[in-house]
Motif scaffolding. Structure first.
Motif, PDB file in Angstrom:
ATOM      1  N   THR A 666       0.820  -1.212   0.000  1.00  0.00           N
ATOM      2  CA  THR A 666       0.000   0.000   0.000  1.00  0.00           C
ATOM      3  C   THR A 666       0.857   1.266   0.000  1.00  0.00           C
ATOM      4  OG1 THR A 666      -0.136   0.056   2.423  1.00  0.00           O
ATOM      5  CG2 THR A 666      -1.831  -1.195   1.241  1.00  0.00           C
ATOM      6  N   MET A 667       2.173   1.129  -0.014  1.00  0.00           N
ATOM      7  CA  MET A 667       3.040   2.299  -0.010  1.00  0.00           C
ATOM      8  C   MET A 667       2.889   3.084  -1.312  1.00  0.00           C
ATOM      9  SD  MET A 667       6.627   1.207   1.786  1.00  0.00           S
ATOM     10  CE  MET A 667       7.179   2.901   1.803  1.00  0.00           C
ATOM     11  N   THR A 668       3.030   4.392  -1.222  1.00  0.00           N
ATOM     12  CA  THR A 668       2.953   5.243  -2.396  1.00  0.00           C
ATOM     13  C   THR A 668       4.225   6.071  -2.516  1.00  0.00           C
ATOM     14  OG1 THR A 668       1.830   6.951  -1.103  1.00  0.00           O
ATOM     15  CG2 THR A 668       0.443   5.407  -2.344  1.00  0.00           C
ATOM     16  N   PHE A 669       4.544   6.452  -3.730  1.00  0.00           N
ATOM     17  CA  PHE A 669       5.720   7.276  -3.981  1.00  0.00           C
ATOM     18  C   PHE A 669       5.452   8.687  -3.482  1.00  0.00           C
ATOM     19  CE2 PHE A 669       8.332  10.137  -6.415  1.00  0.00           C
ATOM     20  CZ  PHE A 669       9.547   9.489  -6.487  1.00  0.00           C
ATOM     21  N   THR A 670       6.404   9.249  -2.718  1.00  0.00           N
ATOM     22  CA  THR A 670       6.216  10.595  -2.182  1.00  0.00           C
ATOM     23  C   THR A 670       7.507  11.392  -2.295  1.00  0.00           C
ATOM     24  OG1 THR A 670       6.866   9.938   0.059  1.00  0.00           O
ATOM     25  CG2 THR A 670       4.526   9.799  -0.482  1.00  0.00           C
ATOM     26  N   ASN A 671       7.380  12.712  -2.140  1.00  0.00           N
ATOM     27  CA  ASN A 671       8.562  13.561  -2.010  1.00  0.00           C
ATOM     28  C   ASN A 671       9.210  13.306  -0.658  1.00  0.00           C
ATOM     29  OD1 ASN A 671       8.056  14.621  -4.494  1.00  0.00           O
ATOM     30  ND2 ASN A 671       7.415  16.638  -3.779  1.00  0.00           N
ATOM     31  N   GLY A 672      10.444  13.773  -0.503  1.00  0.00           N
ATOM     32  CA  GLY A 672      11.148  13.578   0.753  1.00  0.00           C
ATOM     33  C   GLY A 672      12.096  12.394   0.671  1.00  0.00           C
ATOM     34  N   VAL A 673      12.378  11.805   1.826  1.00  0.00           N
ATOM     35  CA  VAL A 673      13.340  10.704   1.919  1.00  0.00           C
ATOM     36  C   VAL A 673      12.595   9.384   2.081  1.00  0.00           C
ATOM     37  CG1 VAL A 673      15.331   9.767   3.157  1.00  0.00           C
ATOM     38  CG2 VAL A 673      14.997  12.256   3.021  1.00  0.00           C
ATOM     39  N   MET A 674      12.843   8.452   1.173  1.00  0.00           N
ATOM     40  CA  MET A 674      12.258   7.119   1.267  1.00  0.00           C
ATOM     41  C   MET A 674      13.382   6.103   1.438  1.00  0.00           C
ATOM     42  SD  MET A 674       9.230   7.161  -1.632  1.00  0.00           S
ATOM     43  CE  MET A 674       8.267   5.897  -0.783  1.00  0.00           C
ATOM     44  N   VAL A 675      13.218   5.205   2.406  1.00  0.00           N
ATOM     45  CA  VAL A 675      14.169   4.111   2.607  1.00  0.00           C
ATOM     46  C   VAL A 675      13.503   2.849   2.076  1.00  0.00           C
ATOM     47  CG1 VAL A 675      15.633   2.887   4.261  1.00  0.00           C
ATOM     48  CG2 VAL A 675      14.998   5.275   4.685  1.00  0.00           C
ATOM     49  N   LEU A 676      14.112   2.239   1.051  1.00  0.00           N
ATOM     50  CA  LEU A 676      13.452   1.148   0.333  1.00  0.00           C
ATOM     51  C   LEU A 676      14.412   0.009   0.008  1.00  0.00           C
ATOM     52  CD1 LEU A 676      11.561   3.339  -2.301  1.00  0.00           C
ATOM     53  CD2 LEU A 676      10.489   2.126  -0.406  1.00  0.00           C
ATOM     54  N   PRO A 677      13.887  -1.229  -0.037  1.00  0.00           N
ATOM     55  CA  PRO A 677      14.684  -2.330  -0.584  1.00  0.00           C
ATOM     56  C   PRO A 677      14.712  -2.216  -2.105  1.00  0.00           C
ATOM     57  CG  PRO A 677      12.505  -3.115  -0.018  1.00  0.00           C
ATOM     58  CD  PRO A 677      12.560  -1.680   0.420  1.00  0.00           C
ATOM     59  N   ILE A 678      15.707  -2.798  -2.736  1.00  0.00           N
ATOM     60  CA  ILE A 678      15.881  -2.637  -4.180  1.00  0.00           C
ATOM     61  C   ILE A 678      14.633  -3.032  -4.955  1.00  0.00           C
ATOM     62  CG2 ILE A 678      17.103  -3.560  -6.191  1.00  0.00           C
ATOM     63  CD1 ILE A 678      19.619  -3.610  -4.541  1.00  0.00           C
ATOM     64  N   HIS A 679      14.018  -4.160  -4.583  1.00  0.00           N
ATOM     65  CA  HIS A 679      12.910  -4.657  -5.409  1.00  0.00           C
ATOM     66  C   HIS A 679      11.728  -3.699  -5.423  1.00  0.00           C
ATOM     67  CE1 HIS A 679      11.369  -6.114  -1.478  1.00  0.00           C
ATOM     68  NE2 HIS A 679      10.188  -6.082  -2.060  1.00  0.00           N
ATOM     69  N   MET A 680      11.630  -2.801  -4.425  1.00  0.00           N
ATOM     70  CA  MET A 680      10.531  -1.843  -4.392  1.00  0.00           C
ATOM     71  C   MET A 680      10.840  -0.567  -5.175  1.00  0.00           C
ATOM     72  SD  MET A 680       7.806  -2.868  -2.801  1.00  0.00           S
ATOM     73  CE  MET A 680       6.964  -1.391  -2.260  1.00  0.00           C
ATOM     74  N   THR A 681      12.064  -0.439  -5.673  1.00  0.00           N
ATOM     75  CA  THR A 681      12.421   0.769  -6.429  1.00  0.00           C
ATOM     76  C   THR A 681      12.288   0.557  -7.929  1.00  0.00           C
ATOM     77  OG1 THR A 681      14.788   0.223  -6.658  1.00  0.00           O
ATOM     78  CG2 THR A 681      14.097   1.365  -4.643  1.00  0.00           C
ATOM     79  N   LYS A 682      11.918  -0.657  -8.351  1.00  0.00           N
ATOM     80  CA  LYS A 682      11.818  -0.948  -9.785  1.00  0.00           C
ATOM     81  C   LYS A 682      10.864   0.024 -10.473  1.00  0.00           C
ATOM     82  CE  LYS A 682      13.377  -3.593 -11.861  1.00  0.00           C
ATOM     83  NZ  LYS A 682      12.906  -4.916 -12.205  1.00  0.00           N
ATOM     84  N   GLY A 683      11.331   0.611 -11.571  1.00  0.00           N
ATOM     85  CA  GLY A 683      10.494   1.508 -12.345  1.00  0.00           C
ATOM     86  C   GLY A 683      10.398   2.920 -11.791  1.00  0.00           C
ATOM     87  N   LEU A 684      10.967   3.160 -10.591  1.00  0.00           N
ATOM     88  CA  LEU A 684      10.914   4.487  -9.983  1.00  0.00           C
ATOM     89  C   LEU A 684      12.194   5.256 -10.286  1.00  0.00           C
ATOM     90  CD1 LEU A 684       9.562   3.519  -6.430  1.00  0.00           C
ATOM     91  CD2 LEU A 684       8.252   4.052  -8.489  1.00  0.00           C
ATOM     92  N   GLU A 685      12.150   6.552 -10.077  1.00  0.00           N
ATOM     93  CA  GLU A 685      13.361   7.361 -10.210  1.00  0.00           C
ATOM     94  C   GLU A 685      13.330   8.463  -9.172  1.00  0.00           C
ATOM     95  OE1 GLU A 685      11.896  10.262 -13.855  1.00  0.00           O
ATOM     96  OE2 GLU A 685      13.059   8.480 -14.337  1.00  0.00           O
ATOM     97  N   PHE A 686      14.518   8.894  -8.746  1.00  0.00           N
ATOM     98  CA  PHE A 686      14.654   9.876  -7.674  1.00  0.00           C
ATOM     99  C   PHE A 686      15.690  10.915  -8.084  1.00  0.00           C
ATOM    100  CE2 PHE A 686      13.529   5.750  -6.046  1.00  0.00           C
ATOM    101  CZ  PHE A 686      12.520   5.988  -5.122  1.00  0.00           C
ATOM    102  N   ASP A 687      15.543  12.126  -7.556  1.00  0.00           N
ATOM    103  CA  ASP A 687      16.546  13.154  -7.838  1.00  0.00           C
ATOM    104  C   ASP A 687      17.931  12.692  -7.390  1.00  0.00           C
ATOM    105  OD1 ASP A 687      14.819  15.069  -8.961  1.00  0.00           O
ATOM    106  OD2 ASP A 687      14.165  15.721  -6.989  1.00  0.00           O
ATOM    107  N   ALA A 688      17.994  12.087  -6.206  1.00  0.00           N
ATOM    108  CA  ALA A 688      19.276  11.615  -5.670  1.00  0.00           C
ATOM    109  C   ALA A 688      19.086  10.278  -4.968  1.00  0.00           C
ATOM    110  CB  ALA A 688      19.857  12.642  -4.703  1.00  0.00           C
ATOM    111  N   VAL A 689      20.140   9.455  -5.005  1.00  0.00           N
ATOM    112  CA  VAL A 689      20.085   8.113  -4.413  1.00  0.00           C
ATOM    113  C   VAL A 689      21.326   7.880  -3.557  1.00  0.00           C
ATOM    114  CG1 VAL A 689      20.314   5.641  -4.941  1.00  0.00           C
ATOM    115  CG2 VAL A 689      18.630   7.039  -6.164  1.00  0.00           C
TER     116      VAL A 689
END
Length: 733
Positions: A666-689
């Motif tokens: 149920t998590m949604t992509f948001t602004n700010g700082v997200m701490v995530l496992p790799i498999h949950m970042t698929k298809g996403l992009e961030f200003d900085a990692v």
């Protein structure tokens, strides 16, 4: 001296021409704003009126007037459409258009000057002042250079033109900031200008910056399937979403939104990618995970919750290390075509065992031979078993009735004779337990491996099938089990559950084994597909796809369906792309070369910490500096879920982070700082990692770990940081 004067005179003329052109564009923009404001007022008034009417209808309906139901439904539908039209007009007020093309049609010499926008703007019922980007003629803006060109209508008619001007506008908050002509500013220069901004700005300019190779895929016919191999950051997801919008705009009479299904690997990705659809004028599209999709199709025939099954993409931990090879063999097999070929052979056998195939004897004569029955089962192989049984019984009834035609005066006698053979081939309503059939297949497969080998099927070691049977006995199932159960339902049960889908879009397709697509093709014979993925990003190494060949050659039709490669990366800076390429060069699998848009940024920063507290303090310092630089989306990427939860607790005293909890779907992509496992970042992009602790223990020098690390690196738009303890993985050395 005379030459210099002449040059100066020419420059002055150009300045005058430019000023005149600028004033002309300002007048055009003002004219467009006036039309939009008039439309907003008109639609607002129409919406007010229909709102009052539907409220009155609703009040009367509630007052025991059920006959008003249809009128109320129509009114609500009109109200919904007006709300969308009004919303589009309000958005257009900020930026009514992004491009312009001036051209002459060769056939009749007619001149056109068209402004292109995210949505069309109409002056009246017959005249548009802004053309929708999805209109066929708009492809000229995306694909053509100045000079002779053409565009093609959705139904194949080619219009030859002479393109005289292609202009791009920068409009912000209703103000004309600048404009660029394609023969002055190159495509890459214009694109780089936008890619250098933060993520939110980039998303707002997508339609204006669609590239030629992307546009070709977006506008390809929906009457065949397309498979797209796109490197990280090549815009695969963007292309898929715009393709949906293009198809529904140009083929309204052929496709409906509710017949489209977007399949993703997790809810967070789905919410992220489908969030842009309303802005693309697309509504009522179905979007779900693959697990949800199969469970929808299984419906009440296989209730996962009621059966208390544990649905997961991973198996329970093995008790012995010596089972590891069998475990990997099983995963490889479950994602392969061999598994699917095996179930298909078993279903044929199951049908022959279920249906009475011996010759039917009536009045001492064969009226339905064994050969006829078997031929029927084979010829109508696409029909479900229950339907075959029904048709066989009806055919037999017809034969018996025909034989007794002379006895028609004695109707009760004929009916009695027919009744004897009513369910001769079986009862079409007999309940079928899908899991029992699936288990029967696996047991048969384990006991008769030689029989399957004779059918040309590559059989895995017996230990692998025994592990699968053990998993099912513990009520542990995964998407491949669900897929097989769905296929069994399709082949055996007479149902309409597979008749409501016309187009399926699969994002991050490489994470699913080729068997998934083979099953889908069997389930939906008349459906077309848009399949997007990157085999270098397959995080399910043993079950997913590490190349496209089997999918292209065995599942889809090479002579009909299209395969595209998107090689340009628009996401990462050159520095980040080169860092990612360093990982791929250490892999044994085939990779697709990345062609980064020339956009330079900071060098990748690598920091080694002596202690965990140093790791934390450095990560906090990095993130705080990123925020100061004006970036809104930051990800700290970890190897596993357990590490994610630990890192989150370490950072919490110093930073506000988006909490990762057990209800990850149920998590949604948001602004700010997200701490995530790799498999949950698929298809996403961030200003900085920030990649957390990629040491030699977490990421070994092997293909499966290289793919994970490649995914983590390529999530970064502008800045990438590596923080670690101990020894850095050899994949980054």
């Amino acid at each position: 001296m005379e030459e210099l004067v002449g040059m100066q005179f020419q420059e002055n003329n150009q300045d005058i021409d430019m000023e005149t052109e600028w004033q002309s564009e300002l007048r055009r923009l003002e004219y467009c704003f006036n039309i939009i404001e008039r439309n907003i007022a008109k639609y607002s008034e129409e919406l007010r009126q229909i709102s009052d009417e539907t409220k009155e209808l609703y009040d009367n309906y509630r007052s025991n007037n059920p006959e008003l139901h249809n009128d109320l439904s129509v009114g609500l539908d009109i109200k919904s459409q007006l709300e969308r039209i009004l919303n589009k007009s309000i958005l257009a007020r900020k930026k009514p258009y992004f491009g312009r093309i001036d051209y002459k049609e060769k056939e009749d010499g007619t001149n056109f000057s068209l402004y292109l926008g995210k949505n069309g703007v109409r002056e009246n019922s017959t005249q548009s002042i802004v053309v929708d980007w999805r209109a066929p003629v708009s492809s000229v803006y995306y694909e053509s250079e100045i000079g002779e060109s053409s565009y093609t209508t959705p139904f194949g008619e080619t219009i030859e033109i002479d393109l005289e001007l292609k202009r791009t506008y920068e409009i912000s908050q209703s103000e004309l900031v600048d404009f660029y002509d394609s023969d002055v500013v190159t495509n890459d220069e214009f694109l780089t200008k936008y890619l250098s901004k933060n993520k939110e700005v980039v998303l707002g300019e997508i339609i204006a910056t669609i590239q030629k190779e992307q546009n070709e895929i977006i506008r390809d016919t929906p009457f065949h399937s397309v498979i797209v191999q796109g490197v990280a950051g090549s815009g695969k997801t963007t292309v898929a979403m715009h393709r949906i919008s293009y198809i529904l705009y140009n083929y309204k009479d052929k496709f409906r939104p509710d017949e489209f299904y977007i399949i993703g690997s997790n809810k967070m990705l789905l919410n992220y990618i489908t969030g842009v659809l309303p802005n693309l004028d697309v509504y009522n599209i179905n979007q779900m995970t693959l697990e949800e999709f199969f469970m929808l199709l299984l419906d009440r025939d296989m209730d996962i919750k009621k059966g208390k099954y544990n649905l997961s993409n991973s198996f329970m931990k093995l008790d012995h290390e010596e089972d590891e090879k069998a475990f990997k063999d099983l995963k490889n097999f479950k994602g392969s075509m061999e598994f699917f070929k095996a179930i298909k052979e078993y279903v044929k056998l199951y049908e022959l065992d279920t249906v009475e195939t011996e010759s039917v004897i009536y009045n001492n004569e064969i009226i339905y031979s064994k050969d006829e029955i078997i031929y029927f089962l084979t010829f109508f192989q696409d029909l479900p078993l229950q339907e075959k049984i029904d048709l066989l019984n009806k055919r037999l009834t017809y034969k018996i009735t025909s034989i007794n035609e002379e006895e028609m005066t004695r109707k009760e006698v004929i009916m009695a004779e027919v009744k004897k053979f009513k369910n001769y081939f079986g009862n079409r309503s007999k309940k079928i337990n899908l899991m029992e059939v699936y288990l029967g297949f696996l047991e048969h497969f384990a006991q008769h491996s030689a029989w399957y080998s004779e059918k040309g099927i590559i059989v895995p070691p017996k230990d692998s099938i025994h592990i699968l049977l053990q998993e099912l006995s513990h009520k542990n199932i995964d998407i491949y089990d669900l897929g097989m159960l769905t296929y069994i339902k399709k082949r055996l049960k007479k149902t309409r559950d597979f008749e409501f889908i016309s187009h399926i879009i699969v994002d991050e397709a490489q994470d699913f084994g080729v068997i998934i697509f083979a099953i889908m093709k069997e389930l939906f014979k008349n459906c077309t597909y848009t399949i997007m993925g990157d085999v270098s990003q397959n995080i399910n190494y043993h079950t997913g796809m590490n190349d496209w060949e089997t999918l292209k050659q065995e599942v889809f039709l090479p002579e009909k369906d299209k395969f595209y490669v998107l090689a340009k990366s628009y996401r990462n800076t050159v520095e980040i792309s080169e860092y990612a390429s360093k990982v791929l060069k250490k892999c044994s699998f085939r990779t697709y070369e990345i062609e980064p848009i020339i956009r330079h940024g900071k060098e990748v920063t690598v920091y080694q910490a002596k202690q965990e507290e140093n790791l934390v303090s450095e990560a906090v310092r990095i993130i705080q500096n990123i925020k100061k630089n004006g970036y809104d989306t930051i990800a700290v990427i970890c190897r596993t879920v357990d590490e994610t939860l630990k890192v989150q607790s370490l950072l919490d005293p110093y930073l506000t982070t988006r909490h990762y909890d057990e209800d990850i779907e149920t998590m949604t992509f948001t602004n700010g700082v997200m701490v995530l496992p790799i498999h949950m970042t698929k298809g996403l992009e961030f200003d900085a990692v920030v990649i957390w602790n990629p040491d030699e223990i977490s990421y070994q020098a092997r293909d499966e770990d290289a793919k994970l690390l490649y995914v983590a690196i390529t999530r970064a738009l502008h800045e990438l940081y590596i923080v670690y303890q101990g020894s850095l993985t050899r994949l980054l050395c």
